[in-house]
Design a protein around this motif. Structure first.
Motif, PDB file in Angstrom:
ATOM      1  N   GLU A  76       0.812  -1.208   0.000  1.00  0.00           N
ATOM      2  CA  GLU A  76       0.000   0.000   0.000  1.00  0.00           C
ATOM      3  C   GLU A  76       0.853   1.269   0.000  1.00  0.00           C
ATOM      4  N   ASN A  77       2.043   1.168   0.586  1.00  0.00           N
ATOM      5  CA  ASN A  77       2.905   2.330   0.742  1.00  0.00           C
ATOM      6  C   ASN A  77       4.157   2.151  -0.110  1.00  0.00           C
ATOM      7  N   ASN A  78       4.579   3.220  -0.765  1.00  0.00           N
ATOM      8  CA  ASN A  78       5.795   3.173  -1.568  1.00  0.00           C
ATOM      9  C   ASN A  78       6.956   3.710  -0.739  1.00  0.00           C
ATOM     10  N   GLU A  79       7.875   2.823  -0.355  1.00  0.00           N
ATOM     11  CA  GLU A  79       9.023   3.206   0.464  1.00  0.00           C
ATOM     12  C   GLU A  79      10.281   3.428  -0.360  1.00  0.00           C
ATOM     13  N   ASP A  80      10.139   3.406  -1.702  1.00  0.00           N
ATOM     14  CA  ASP A  80      11.263   3.681  -2.588  1.00  0.00           C
ATOM     15  C   ASP A  80      11.334   5.164  -2.916  1.00  0.00           C
ATOM     16  N   ALA A  81      12.492   5.603  -3.387  1.00  0.00           N
ATOM     17  CA  ALA A  81      12.674   6.971  -3.864  1.00  0.00           C
ATOM     18  C   ALA A  81      13.725   6.958  -4.959  1.00  0.00           C
ATOM     19  N   VAL A  82      13.557   7.801  -5.963  1.00  0.00           N
ATOM     20  CA  VAL A  82      14.525   7.893  -7.051  1.00  0.00           C
ATOM     21  C   VAL A  82      15.007   9.334  -7.164  1.00  0.00           C
ATOM     22  N   LEU A  83      16.221   9.487  -7.682  1.00  0.00           N
ATOM     23  CA  LEU A  83      16.815  10.807  -7.888  1.00  0.00           C
ATOM     24  C   LEU A  83      17.344  10.889  -9.311  1.00  0.00           C
ATOM     25  N   VAL A  84      16.945  11.934 -10.029  1.00  0.00           N
ATOM     26  CA  VAL A  84      17.472  12.240 -11.355  1.00  0.00           C
ATOM     27  C   VAL A  84      17.967  13.672 -11.304  1.00  0.00           C
ATOM     28  N   VAL A 109      10.583   7.557   4.798  1.00  0.00           N
ATOM     29  CA  VAL A 109      11.347   8.670   5.360  1.00  0.00           C
ATOM     30  C   VAL A 109      12.837   8.438   5.141  1.00  0.00           C
ATOM     31  N   ALA A 110      13.294   7.223   5.353  1.00  0.00           N
ATOM     32  CA  ALA A 110      14.713   6.901   5.195  1.00  0.00           C
ATOM     33  C   ALA A 110      15.150   7.058   3.742  1.00  0.00           C
ATOM     34  N   SER A 111      14.376   6.518   2.811  1.00  0.00           N
ATOM     35  CA  SER A 111      14.763   6.621   1.400  1.00  0.00           C
ATOM     36  C   SER A 111      14.742   8.073   0.928  1.00  0.00           C
ATOM     37  N   GLN A 112      13.798   8.862   1.438  1.00  0.00           N
ATOM     38  CA  GLN A 112      13.749  10.267   1.059  1.00  0.00           C
ATOM     39  C   GLN A 112      14.948  11.024   1.610  1.00  0.00           C
ATOM     40  N   MET A 113      15.403  10.659   2.797  1.00  0.00           N
ATOM     41  CA  MET A 113      16.607  11.284   3.356  1.00  0.00           C
ATOM     42  C   MET A 113      17.817  11.038   2.466  1.00  0.00           C
ATOM     43  N   VAL A 114      17.882   9.848   1.888  1.00  0.00           N
ATOM     44  CA  VAL A 114      19.017   9.511   1.029  1.00  0.00           C
ATOM     45  C   VAL A 114      19.037  10.401  -0.207  1.00  0.00           C
ATOM     46  N   VAL A 115      17.910  10.494  -0.914  1.00  0.00           N
ATOM     47  CA  VAL A 115      17.902  11.279  -2.152  1.00  0.00           C
ATOM     48  C   VAL A 115      18.051  12.770  -1.867  1.00  0.00           C
ATOM     49  N   GLU A 116      17.521  13.239  -0.739  1.00  0.00           N
ATOM     50  CA  GLU A 116      17.695  14.642  -0.394  1.00  0.00           C
ATOM     51  C   GLU A 116      19.164  14.959  -0.095  1.00  0.00           C
ATOM     52  N   THR A 117      19.865  14.035   0.533  1.00  0.00           N
ATOM     53  CA  THR A 117      21.287  14.251   0.808  1.00  0.00           C
ATOM     54  C   THR A 117      22.094  14.256  -0.482  1.00  0.00           C
ATOM     55  N   LEU A 118      21.794  13.328  -1.394  1.00  0.00           N
ATOM     56  CA  LEU A 118      22.502  13.275  -2.663  1.00  0.00           C
ATOM     57  C   LEU A 118      22.172  14.464  -3.556  1.00  0.00           C
ATOM     58  N   ALA A 119      21.077  15.144  -3.271  1.00  0.00           N
ATOM     59  CA  ALA A 119      20.707  16.326  -4.060  1.00  0.00           C
ATOM     60  C   ALA A 119      21.440  17.579  -3.604  1.00  0.00           C
ATOM     61  N   GLN A 120      22.214  17.476  -2.517  1.00  0.00           N
ATOM     62  CA  GLN A 120      22.954  18.618  -2.001  1.00  0.00           C
ATOM     63  C   GLN A 120      24.400  18.577  -2.469  1.00  0.00           C
ATOM     64  N   GLY A 121      25.009  19.755  -2.599  1.00  0.00           N
ATOM     65  CA  GLY A 121      26.424  19.842  -2.932  1.00  0.00           C
ATOM     66  C   GLY A 121      26.712  19.302  -4.317  1.00  0.00           C
ATOM     67  N   GLN A 122      27.995  19.175  -4.624  1.00  0.00           N
ATOM     68  CA  GLN A 122      28.397  18.632  -5.912  1.00  0.00           C
ATOM     69  C   GLN A 122      29.785  18.026  -5.798  1.00  0.00           C
ATOM     70  N   ARG A 130      35.250  10.930  -3.377  1.00  0.00           N
ATOM     71  CA  ARG A 130      35.258  11.372  -1.977  1.00  0.00           C
ATOM     72  C   ARG A 130      33.922  11.999  -1.606  1.00  0.00           C
ATOM     73  N   TRP A 131      33.400  12.821  -2.522  1.00  0.00           N
ATOM     74  CA  TRP A 131      32.091  13.435  -2.259  1.00  0.00           C
ATOM     75  C   TRP A 131      31.008  12.362  -2.173  1.00  0.00           C
ATOM     76  N   LEU A 132      31.065  11.382  -3.086  1.00  0.00           N
ATOM     77  CA  LEU A 132      30.048  10.331  -3.105  1.00  0.00           C
ATOM     78  C   LEU A 132      30.076   9.525  -1.816  1.00  0.00           C
ATOM     79  N   ARG A 133      31.273   9.156  -1.374  1.00  0.00           N
ATOM     80  CA  ARG A 133      31.378   8.402  -0.132  1.00  0.00           C
ATOM     81  C   ARG A 133      30.870   9.224   1.048  1.00  0.00           C
ATOM     82  N   GLN A 134      31.213  10.517   1.065  1.00  0.00           N
ATOM     83  CA  GLN A 134      30.809  11.341   2.191  1.00  0.00           C
ATOM     84  C   GLN A 134      29.304  11.620   2.177  1.00  0.00           C
ATOM     85  N   ALA A 135      28.719  11.695   0.981  1.00  0.00           N
ATOM     86  CA  ALA A 135      27.272  11.863   0.896  1.00  0.00           C
ATOM     87  C   ALA A 135      26.548  10.644   1.469  1.00  0.00           C
TER      88      ALA A 135
END
Length: 318
Positions: A76-84, A109-122, A130-135
């Motif tokens: 019933e609930n979608n716990e996935d998240a995608v980032l483009v 909530v957890a999956s959304q935290m992941v994509v929101e973090t990857l959407a920050q910085g560059q 190094r950035w990818l590992r730290q993200a």
């Protein structure tokens, strides 16, 4: 000497008091300059996000990309998240799939935290890994902190797999059992290894590859974001070519389609949006027991020749 009842005052002569450091991310009187960059709640390592003049940005290949996610027929609930996230002017593309663990509270909530973090910085120009590992570490810390401060979200976790494209290569960050497939010249290669009990038993030759496909432990994770305070992020890199197709997907997709079927669906339609929709429809038609998510990335433009390898400089923060 001091009189009776007088307090004793101790002094250290010739030593100036040591001021405390200013808060991370802010200027201090003895540390002028711009705020220290961050990813999520973490301070970035030196050089991770350095200034990059426009003339120094390598020409980025053109990409065609589409991401899709669906709750599936059994949830019933979608716990996935995608980032483009495509930023060719800044010299990178970032795509990701995150899967909040089914059965855990507030997995979305957890999956959304992941994509929101990857959407920050560059990523920095020299060492984007190094950035990818730290993200990933920042996302892990954010999920961990949230689960510790919100009793209703106890044991909050997510898996995640991210693909970073630069001018000449692909970097993959991976924790859990989402997958990245590379389809090149009709050959399909799985670029990630599942962090599951079944794969660990396969590595130790306790079971065969055929047994691992339907083994009861194939969904028992050995690594995920938020499970522990520290996480071991698997980072890999490989050169890219024009015509390459990357497929990032959650276990809800790859558990229902073989890699050959995924390649055939992508090859049948050069439009990534149609290919992603077709993959999800097939997984749903077969009764996928979990949420289904996919990002299809087609490298459509010319790719620069990779820069010569100058060897690794062994510095403590690298």
């Amino acid at each position: 000497m001091t009189g009776a009842g007088e307090p004793v005052v101790l002094r250290v002569l010739g030593v100036a008091p040591i001021p405390g450091p200013p808060p991370v991310g802010h200027e201090g009187p003895s540390r002028p300059g711009p705020p220290v960059p961050r990813v999520g709640g973490m301070r970035l390592a030196p050089g991770t996000e350095s200034a990059r003049p426009a003339e120094a940005i390598a020409s980025m290949p053109r990409v065609r990309v589409a991401g899709r996610t669906d709750a599936g027929p059994c949830r019933e609930n979608n716990e996935d998240a995608v980032l483009v996230r495509s930023e060719p002017d800044s010299g990178f593309h970032i795509f990701a799939v995150a899967d909040g663990l089914g059965g855990h509270r507030a997995g979305e909530v957890a999956s959304q935290m992941v994509v929101e973090t990857l959407a920050q910085g560059q990523p920095g120009p020299d060492r984007p890994e190094r950035w990818l590992r730290q993200a990933f570490n920042a996302a892990n810390l954010a999920i961990w902190n949230h689960s510790q401060t919100h009793p209703e979200a106890f044991n909050l976790q997510s898996t995640a797999t991210a693909l970073v494209l630069t001018s000449s290569e692909a970097l993959i960050g991976h924790v859990g059992d989402c997958r990245v497939y590379l389809i090149r010249d009709g050959v399909t290669v799985q670029c990630t290894s599942d962090h599951t009990q079944a794969m660990e038993m396969l590595r130790l030759r306790i079971i065969t590859a055929e047994q691992a496909v339907r083994h009861p432990a194939r969904n028992q994770l050995t690594r995920s974001l938020g499970a522990e305070l520290f996480v071991n992020v698997e980072i890999s890199r490989r050169p890219i070519q024009q015509g390459d197709v990357f497929v990032i997907c959650s276990d809800g997709l790859w558990s229902e389609l073989t890699r050959e079927e995924i390649a055939n669906e992508v090859a049948a339609d050069h439009d990534p949006g149609a290919a992603a929709a077709s993959l999800i429809q097939v997984a749903i038609a077969r009764g996928a027991p979990d949420n289904v998510s996919v990002v299809v990335v087609r490298v459509a433009g010319p790719v620069e020749a990779p820069a010569p390898d100058r060897g690794r400089r062994w510095l403590p923060w690298r």
